[in-house]
Design a protein around this motif. Structure first.
Motif, PDB file in Angstrom:
ATOM      1  N   VAL A 198       9.118   7.035  -1.710  1.00 45.43           N
ATOM      2  CA  VAL A 198       7.763   6.491  -1.630  1.00 45.43           C
ATOM      3  C   VAL A 198       7.403   6.264  -0.167  1.00 45.43           C
ATOM      4  O   VAL A 198       8.185   5.679   0.597  1.00 45.43           O
ATOM      5  N   ALA A 199       6.209   6.708   0.218  1.00 48.39           N
ATOM      6  CA  ALA A 199       5.669   6.418   1.548  1.00 48.39           C
ATOM      7  C   ALA A 199       4.983   5.062   1.484  1.00 48.39           C
ATOM      8  O   ALA A 199       3.856   4.943   0.993  1.00 48.39           O
ATOM      9  N   ASP A 200       5.672   4.029   1.959  1.00 45.76           N
ATOM     10  CA  ASP A 200       5.171   2.646   1.906  1.00 45.76           C
ATOM     11  C   ASP A 200       4.357   2.416   3.171  1.00 45.76           C
ATOM     12  O   ASP A 200       4.866   1.961   4.195  1.00 45.76           O
ATOM     13  N   ALA A 208       5.209   0.636   6.976  1.00 38.33           N
ATOM     14  CA  ALA A 208       5.752   1.648   7.894  1.00 38.33           C
ATOM     15  C   ALA A 208       7.195   1.982   7.523  1.00 38.33           C
ATOM     16  O   ALA A 208       8.089   2.003   8.363  1.00 38.33           O
ATOM     17  N   ALA A 209       7.413   2.244   6.241  1.00 31.02           N
ATOM     18  CA  ALA A 209       8.774   2.450   5.747  1.00 31.02           C
ATOM     19  C   ALA A 209       8.790   3.526   4.677  1.00 31.02           C
ATOM     20  O   ALA A 209       7.778   3.814   4.034  1.00 31.02           O
ATOM     21  N   ILE A 210       9.964   4.119   4.485  1.00 30.78           N
ATOM     22  CA  ILE A 210      10.214   5.028   3.376  1.00 30.78           C
ATOM     23  C   ILE A 210      11.134   4.311   2.405  1.00 30.78           C
ATOM     24  O   ILE A 210      12.212   3.844   2.776  1.00 30.78           O
ATOM     25  N   ARG A 211      10.706   4.221   1.154  1.00 34.49           N
ATOM     26  CA  ARG A 211      11.482   3.522   0.145  1.00 34.49           C
ATOM     27  C   ARG A 211      12.109   4.551  -0.802  1.00 34.49           C
ATOM     28  O   ARG A 211      11.523   5.599  -1.090  1.00 34.49           O
ATOM     29  N   ARG A 212      13.283   4.226  -1.290  1.00 32.48           N
ATOM     30  CA  ARG A 212      14.009   5.106  -2.194  1.00 32.48           C
ATOM     31  C   ARG A 212      14.264   4.352  -3.490  1.00 32.48           C
ATOM     32  O   ARG A 212      14.669   3.189  -3.489  1.00 32.48           O
ATOM     33  N   MET A 213      14.052   5.036  -4.625  1.00 33.90           N
ATOM     34  CA  MET A 213      14.188   4.389  -5.927  1.00 33.90           C
ATOM     35  C   MET A 213      15.069   5.231  -6.842  1.00 33.90           C
ATOM     36  O   MET A 213      14.972   6.459  -6.856  1.00 33.90           O
ATOM     37  N   THR A 214      15.888   4.560  -7.624  1.00 33.23           N
ATOM     38  CA  THR A 214      16.629   5.230  -8.679  1.00 33.23           C
ATOM     39  C   THR A 214      15.703   5.413  -9.881  1.00 33.23           C
ATOM     40  O   THR A 214      14.658   4.753  -9.968  1.00 33.23           O
ATOM     41  N   PRO A 215      16.049   6.289 -10.817  1.00 36.14           N
ATOM     42  CA  PRO A 215      15.182   6.483 -11.989  1.00 36.14           C
ATOM     43  C   PRO A 215      14.937   5.224 -12.806  1.00 36.14           C
ATOM     44  O   PRO A 215      13.932   5.141 -13.516  1.00 36.14           O
ATOM     45  N   ASP A 216      15.832   4.221 -12.699  1.00 31.37           N
ATOM     46  CA  ASP A 216      15.616   2.987 -13.455  1.00 31.37           C
ATOM     47  C   ASP A 216      14.916   1.904 -12.637  1.00 31.37           C
ATOM     48  O   ASP A 216      14.815   0.759 -13.065  1.00 31.37           O
ATOM     49  N   GLY A 217      14.445   2.245 -11.417  1.00 35.55           N
ATOM     50  CA  GLY A 217      13.598   1.326 -10.673  1.00 35.55           C
ATOM     51  C   GLY A 217      14.273   0.465  -9.634  1.00 35.55           C
ATOM     52  O   GLY A 217      13.655  -0.476  -9.122  1.00 35.55           O
ATOM     53  N   ALA A 218      15.510   0.742  -9.244  1.00 34.17           N
ATOM     54  CA  ALA A 218      16.166  -0.020  -8.176  1.00 34.17           C
ATOM     55  C   ALA A 218      15.679   0.504  -6.827  1.00 34.17           C
ATOM     56  O   ALA A 218      15.832   1.693  -6.524  1.00 34.17           O
ATOM     57  N   VAL A 219      15.098  -0.374  -6.026  1.00 34.23           N
ATOM     58  CA  VAL A 219      14.430   0.016  -4.786  1.00 34.23           C
ATOM     59  C   VAL A 219      15.265  -0.380  -3.573  1.00 34.23           C
ATOM     60  O   VAL A 219      15.735  -1.521  -3.476  1.00 34.23           O
ATOM     61  N   HIS A 276       0.823  -1.216   0.000  1.00 33.56           N
ATOM     62  CA  HIS A 276       0.000   0.000   0.000  1.00 33.56           C
ATOM     63  C   HIS A 276       0.859   1.269   0.000  1.00 33.56           C
ATOM     64  O   HIS A 276       0.788   2.080   0.929  1.00 33.56           O
ATOM     65  N   PRO A 277       1.663   1.478  -1.013  1.00 35.65           N
ATOM     66  CA  PRO A 277       2.369   2.759  -1.105  1.00 35.65           C
ATOM     67  C   PRO A 277       1.375   3.872  -1.441  1.00 35.65           C
ATOM     68  O   PRO A 277       0.454   3.677  -2.238  1.00 35.65           O
ATOM     69  N   TYR A 278       1.566   5.020  -0.820  1.00 31.91           N
ATOM     70  CA  TYR A 278       0.647   6.140  -1.055  1.00 31.91           C
ATOM     71  C   TYR A 278       1.398   7.330  -1.641  1.00 31.91           C
ATOM     72  O   TYR A 278       1.491   7.500  -2.836  1.00 31.91           O
ATOM     73  N   GLY A 279       1.958   8.203  -0.801  1.00 30.91           N
ATOM     74  CA  GLY A 279       2.608   9.393  -1.296  1.00 30.91           C
ATOM     75  C   GLY A 279       3.896   9.092  -2.041  1.00 30.91           C
ATOM     76  O   GLY A 279       4.568   8.082  -1.784  1.00 30.91           O
ATOM     77  N   ILE A 280       4.255   9.984  -2.980  1.00 36.40           N
ATOM     78  CA  ILE A 280       5.465   9.798  -3.767  1.00 36.40           C
ATOM     79  C   ILE A 280       6.049  11.172  -4.062  1.00 36.40           C
ATOM     80  O   ILE A 280       5.323  12.157  -4.219  1.00 36.40           O
ATOM     81  N   ALA A 281       7.372  11.260  -4.101  1.00 36.08           N
ATOM     82  CA  ALA A 281       8.061  12.528  -4.366  1.00 36.08           C
ATOM     83  C   ALA A 281       9.343  12.239  -5.117  1.00 36.08           C
ATOM     84  O   ALA A 281       9.900  11.136  -5.038  1.00 36.08           O
ATOM     85  N   VAL A 282       9.836  13.225  -5.850  1.00 33.20           N
ATOM     86  CA  VAL A 282      11.074  13.072  -6.611  1.00 33.20           C
ATOM     87  C   VAL A 282      11.949  14.284  -6.355  1.00 33.20           C
ATOM     88  O   VAL A 282      11.466  15.416  -6.315  1.00 33.20           O
TER      89      VAL A 282
END
Length: 741
Positions: A629-631, A635-646, A615-621
């Motif tokens: 991503v607000a996962d 209860a976690a904050i996820r970080r992604m590269t532009p090519d999708g590495a999480v 259930h990810p909700y908010g997203i920012a770049v």
């Protein structure tokens, strides 16, 4: 003279964080060391030997958590001592018993524990580090109009943020409808009416029923009394003035009161949350402080002003006249006798398994019902604690038995004559009912998607905010707080493109604004992305209304599941949280799945579709293209590269810019909104909280305090955005601005 060094034994862990251990300073036992000697009488008849001296106490360890965040939380000191007849702590705490004590320092503090017996004393010290919160000030930028109040049969009635509930002896149920600023009534026949509409801003925020049939509730910081069918009066306090002053009527002041109870003599008790006190109001309006001291937070049992609380909230009066109090900041139930003696009945986490306990109700058998964020606990008169309904960390609107049921921010409880627990389900804008055997049903309120509020909302170059409203429109809020309808028809849903004033939307969750001033909208109910041009034309740019799926493709050929959060980067790419996947739409309209898989929940870092979200909700770049991503359910904050590495963002606790940090416990529970500034600071809105979390580029986290004006009393944000030095946080009923400078 002989000296000895005491070496502390290995400390035990207390709570979810490591402990700091003590430096021991043993006392010297002098009495009785030479209490007797051998007597010489011909060498054949020695006297009786003297008794062995009493050894001084031994302190095995004395410890505190590694840290405390800001001045709004408490911490537990713990120790292991043998041989002591008395224990005491400095800093005005005095005599203590058992093996733990709760404290509430406002700055980094070193505590000394002294253990004493007839043989001497020993002492130990430990330091509790306090990291300050970010400085700032908060004010309400604008109120957001909600769907209108709808009276009639309970199943079809509509409310806007049900903040409290109370019942009378005739079986009528009264509901504090905070968003509509009204008192609503549900009759035994199942009909909802509005006996008291058009209250001032800031209320009703909490409510209780007196034995004479008077309703008591707060509007802002003023205590009101209303006799159904009669008149409304202000009993004490001033609605738009916060403070702490005893006195008569409007000469008295309260500071964000959150709980009410009434005794048999119609005396009103107030949980004065912002002052950390319990206040007493006579039927004539004379206000005094029963327990606690204004501005002095902590957890100390004692009499009157010597007692300490941290943000007390729910209150009830039992048949003996004893007050039971939810001490929210201490996660504890406290008891107060009619004479003002405070004791602790149930400390967390030993016996109170709730997040943010705040509401309280009393059963006819003496059982207490305690409301957390998403669950209700029951405490029997024997002290047995269990979860009656709901599950902390799982927010939704689901009826059913016990822990399978779901709530979304519990704000008030009551028990009716049949023994049913009535729940003000704040974010769901409903009244829920729990039968004595734990079955949860919806008693009043129209079933519809939860009123979660926006998780992203965009701002244009002029500082105008575009905010989704629960009345199926997108609102435009100017920098001065002027609100107008930008697109959509109020209270009409659909999937119609065309001129903005005629377009129809389903459940709009978020907006984003690109460099050209186009406003993009996630229409979750229709499973589409919509676009509003500066000229006011609405089109569907991705997905097709009513056709859900996971298919990538160009524009309306793509399929979306339940788009929620949305953000745009400098190149015009849109990033969308969709189910359990992150989707990207390029400027040419091509939709691709960047990470995760829509129908598969989990918590896995990795590349692209091998990653898992829940259930990810908010997203920012950020300016470099890194995506945050607000996962929510993880209860976690996820970080992604532009090519999708999480990866998962790991952060530590401290003050902004601090190089001295501590290992972090659970600082977030249900992250929803997220924003990032040009310096790499990440801001997270934890759903159901007042204060966002700030995470610096080096991974140091601190809170941004916002609980400082009457108008923000019940502001439980869901979405967040940033412009310059101002942070904006939104719920479904308003937008608040936080000046970080």
């Amino acid at each position: 003279m002989l000296t000895r060094t005491l070496i502390p034994s290995e400390g035990r862990a207390v709570g979810p964080v490591r402990r700091l251990f003590c430096r021991l300073v043993p006392g010297v036992a002098l009495a009785g060391l030479l209490a007797g000697s051998l007597a010489c009488g011909g060498g054949d008849h020695p006297s009786n030997p003297a008794p062995a001296p009493t050894p001084a106490p031994t302190i095995g360890y004395f410890s505190a958590p590694d840290y405390l965040l800001g001045t709004s939380s408490s911490a537990q000191l713990a120790w292991h001592v043998t041989g002591a007849t008395s224990l005491s702590l400095d800093h005005g705490i005095g005599t203590v018993t058992g093996s733990t004590c709760w404290v509430h320092p406002y700055q980094t503090t070193t505590y000394t524990l002294t253990a004493t017996n007839a043989g001497g004393s020993a002492s130990a010290t430990c330091t509790l580090t306090v990291f300050p919160a970010t400085a700032g000030s908060a004010s309400l930028l604008a109120s957001i109009p909600n769907s209108p109040a709808v009276d009639g049969p309970a199943a079809f009635a509509r409310f806007n943020y049900t903040s409290a509930v109370a019942s009378d002896s005739s079986g009528n149920l009264f509901i504090a409808d905070y968003g509509n600023r009204a008192i609503r009534m549900l009759s035994p026949q199942g009909l909802v009416s509005t006996p008291l509409p058009s209250l001032p801003q800031g209320g009703p925020s909490c409510m209780t029923m007196g034995p004479s049939g008077n309703l008591y509730f707060f509007v802002g910081s003023s205590l009101c009394r209303f006799k159904p069918g009669g008149t409304l009066t202000t009993l004490a306090g001033v609605s738009d003035q916060a403070g702490s002053a005893d006195g008569m009527g409007t000469s008295a002041l309260f500071n964000y009161p959150r709980g009410l109870a009434v005794d048999a003599a119609e005396n009103v008790y107030v949980a004065d949350t912002g002052n950390h006190t319990i206040r007493l109001v006579t039927p004539q309006g004379q206000v005094s402080t029963l327990a606690g001291s204004p501005g002095m937070a902590g957890r100390v049992d004692g009499s009157g002003s010597s007692a300490r609380f941290v943000r007390p909230s729910g209150l009830v009066v039992d048949t003996s006249g004893t007050l039971q109090v939810v001490d929210s900041g201490n996660w504890a139930i406290r008891s107060i006798t009619p004479g003002g003696l405070v004791t602790t009945r149930a400390p967390w986490p030993t016996t109170l398994p709730l997040w943010g306990p705040n509401a309280l109700a009393l059963g006819s058998d003496g059982s207490l019902f305690v409301g957390g964020e998403n669950a209700i606990a029951k405490i029997t008169p024997a002290g047995v604690v269990s979860i009656l309904a709901g599950a902390e960390g799982h927010l939704d609107w689901i009826d059913g038995p016990g822990t399978t049921a779901r709530f979304t921010t519990i704000s008030g409880l009551a028990v009716d004559a049949a023994g049913q627990v009535l729940v003000a389900d704040y974010q769901n804008s409903a009244i829920r009912c729990i039968s004595p055997d734990g079955e949860v049903t919806t008693l009043a309120g129209q079933q519809r998607p939860a009123r979660f509020g926006p998780v992203n909302f965009g701002m244009d170059a002029a500082g105008n905010a575009f905010v989704p409203s629960s009345n199926n429109t997108i609102l435009k809020i100017t920098p001065t707080g002027t609100v107008s309808t930008y697109a959509g028809v109020p209270n009409q849903s659909g999937a119609l493109d065309g001129p903005a004033s005629q377009a129809l939307f389903g459940a709009v969750v978020s907006t984003a604004v690109d460099a050209s001033g186009n406003v993009f909208v996630t229409d979750s109910l229709n499973a589409t992305l919509r676009k509003i041009t500066p000229a006011g034309e609405v089109t569907t740019v991705a997905g097709t209304a009513g056709l859900k799926g996971t298919q990538d493709g160009l524009g309306i050929q793509a399929r979306l599941t339940a788009p929620s959060g949305i953000t745009a980067d400098a190149a015009g790419n849109l990033y969308v949280t969709d189910g359990n996947a992150i989707r990207r739409m390029s400027p040419d309209g091509l939709v691709t799945t960047l990470a995760g898989t829509a129908g598969q929940a989990g918590f896995t870092d990795g590349a692209g579709t091998s990653a898992r979200f829940n259930h990810p909700y908010g997203i920012a770049v950020d300016p470099s293209g890194t995506i945050f991503v607000a996962d929510c359910y993880n209860a976690a904050i996820r970080r992604m590269t532009p090519d999708g590495a999480v990866t998962t963002l790991h952060f530590t606790l401290g003050s902004a810019g601090s190089a001295s940090v501590a290992d972090v416990g659970q600082l977030i529970h249900s992250p929803s909104g997220i924003a990032v500034d040009g310096n790499g600071n990440v801001y997270v809105q934890d759903f159901g909280r007042n204060d966002p979390l700030q995470i610096s580029p080096i991974g140091v986290a601190c809170r941004v305090p916002v609980f400082n004006t009457p108008e923000t009393l019940n502001f439980l944000g869901s979405g967040i955005t940033l412009r310059g030095g101002t942070l904006y946080t939104a719920s479904a009923w308003g937008v608040m601005q936080l000046n970080l400078d």
